[in-house]
Design an enzyme around this catalytic site. Structure first.
Site, short mmCIF file in Angstrom:
data_model
loop_
_atom_site.label_atom_id
_atom_site.label_comp_id
_atom_site.label_asym_id
_atom_site.label_seq_id
_atom_site.Cartn_x
_atom_site.Cartn_y
_atom_site.Cartn_z
N PRO A 1 33.07 17.76 4.42
CA PRO A 1 33.20 16.55 3.61
C PRO A 1 34.29 16.64 2.55
O PRO A 1 34.94 15.66 2.23
CB PRO A 1 31.81 16.42 2.98
CG PRO A 1 30.89 17.04 3.98
CD PRO A 1 31.66 18.19 4.56
N GLU B 1 46.81 23.32 19.55
CA GLU B 1 46.00 22.11 19.42
C GLU B 1 46.90 20.89 19.24
O GLU B 1 46.63 19.82 19.80
CB GLU B 1 45.06 22.25 18.22
CG GLU B 1 44.17 21.04 18.02
CD GLU B 1 43.21 21.19 16.86
OE1 GLU B 1 42.50 20.22 16.55
OE2 GLU B 1 43.18 22.28 16.25
#
Length: 384
Positions: A134, A249
């Protein structure tokens, strides 16, 4: 040009082309007809993973002694391209095969590879990686999840969010601080086997703008025991491993960006040639022709750049800055091209029953995950 006389990229050999045909048929028969159901349930069926594994579409780059395809990044890219061209973003291959499996291949011990990779290749094990929190997304050195050593195990505490494959994963690479005082040098990677793990809890599957069929979850860790032998690499070496593998990635994301924009353009050309406006095909209008000419040029340039990057990656010469260039520029092009294509569909483009609508909504996340495009530009600027 980076294509062969047969019209396919130079990095796609005959074996890769055959694999692409298998992948194309798989997505058209096992995934595309079920888009609506997968979107509603926010994940693909586990049987889809097993079918993909049986066809050799999972972990193509993993050595065959560990159950994989024994191929190269080119084989992985072929499967990901066919998935993107099919319009599928539900089956989390980018993370499972493109990222998690390679962390294990490159940084895992022989025991770890033998224990986990065969199941990942068969589809019995679904892999995920838990980086974002978060309060810590792209800024990985500020993760707050802790792993405290206690005898023969670590105790894992913290939370993660935006985790692709999070709701279904059986194997989870967790980015955690083993030495909070050491900054980036205190980050380690722990491999959590999620089945019946005490203290491990899955939160809600997140409701997203696009990527509706992909399970993206919140994860929570409350004194979760992780055996010491599940440490990936050395303690404190996690940040270095992450930095080494992030270019891969980002290239994976770039591969899907180009394949998706190529499909968007194809869909649009077919549509404007059949859609009549004022008594003539939409394609007859000069503005539409010019618009499509511009889009075709952007897509062709994107393809050439991507193919060069894939060739360099397979040769071991793709530098991180160029991988960042590919990630930001190609995903930006994907969003721009898809938006302009949707406009040519008019009101129908806004209807979810049309593939262009799906391609448009799913494209937006590409500029965010894998490191935001703004961060990509910052990384590139450091090399100038």
């Amino acid at each position: 040009m980076t294509t062969t006389t047969a019209g396919r990229p130079r990095w796609v050999d005959d074996e890769g082309a055959a694999l692409g045909e298998v992948a194309r048929d798989f997505f058209q028969t096992e995934v595309v007809p079920h888009f609506e159901r997968f979107d509603q349930q926010k994940h693909v069926d586990r049987e889809v993973w097993l079918k993909a594994g049986a066809l050799g579409l999972l972990c193509c780059e993993v050595p065959d002694e560990y159950g994989g395809g024994g191929g190269t990044f080119a084989h992985e890219a072929v499967v990901l391209s066919e998935q993107a061209r099919a319009g599928d973003t539900g089956l989390g291959l980018q993370v499972h095969s493109g990222v998690v499996a390679q962390y294990l291949v490159i940084h895992g011990t022989e025991e770890q590879k033998a224990r986990w990779l065969p199941g990942m290749a068969s589809g019995d094990i679904v892999g995920a990686v838990a980086m974002s929190e978060p309060g810590a997304g792209t800024d990985l050195k500020n993760v707050r999840t802790r792993a405290t050593r206690g005898g023969d195990h670590y105790l894992l505490n913290g939370s993660k969010t935006f985790i692709s494959n999070g709701a279904q994963c059986d194997l989870l690479i967790v980015v955690a601080k083993t030495d909070p005082a050491a900054g980036r040098n205190g980050i380690s990677l722990l491999v959590l086997e999620t089945a019946a793990a005490p203290g491990f809890r899955r939160g809600r599957t997140l409701d997203k703008l696009g990527l509706h069929g992909q399970d993206t979850a919140e994860l929570f860790f409350d004194d979760v025991p992780v055996p010491v032998e599940n440490l990936l690499g050395a303690e404190g070496a996690g940040f270095g491993m992450l930095m080494r593998e992030l270019p891969r990635e980002r290239l994976v994301i770039a591969v899907t960006a180009v394949a998706a924009m190529e499909r968007a353009l194809e869909e649009t050309i077919a549509y404007v040639k059949t859609r009549e406006v004022f008594g003539a095909p939409l394609f007859a209008m000069q503005h539409v022709k010019f618009e499509l000419a511009e889009l075709a040029t952007i897509v062709r340039a994107s393809r050439v750049f991507l193919d060069d990057c894939v060739e360099k990656f397979c040769a071991g010469t793709l530098d991180p800055a160029t991988a960042s260039m590919a990630k930001w520029w190609l995903t930006q092009n994907q969003c721009d091209v898809t938006d302009r294509c949707l406009q040519l569909f008019g009101g129908y483009g806004y209807m979810r029953e049309y593939l262009i609508s799906r391609l448009y909504a799913d494209a937006r996340a590409q500029k965010i995950y894998g490191g935001t495009n703004e961060v990509m530009k910052d990384l590139i600027s450091r090399t100038l």
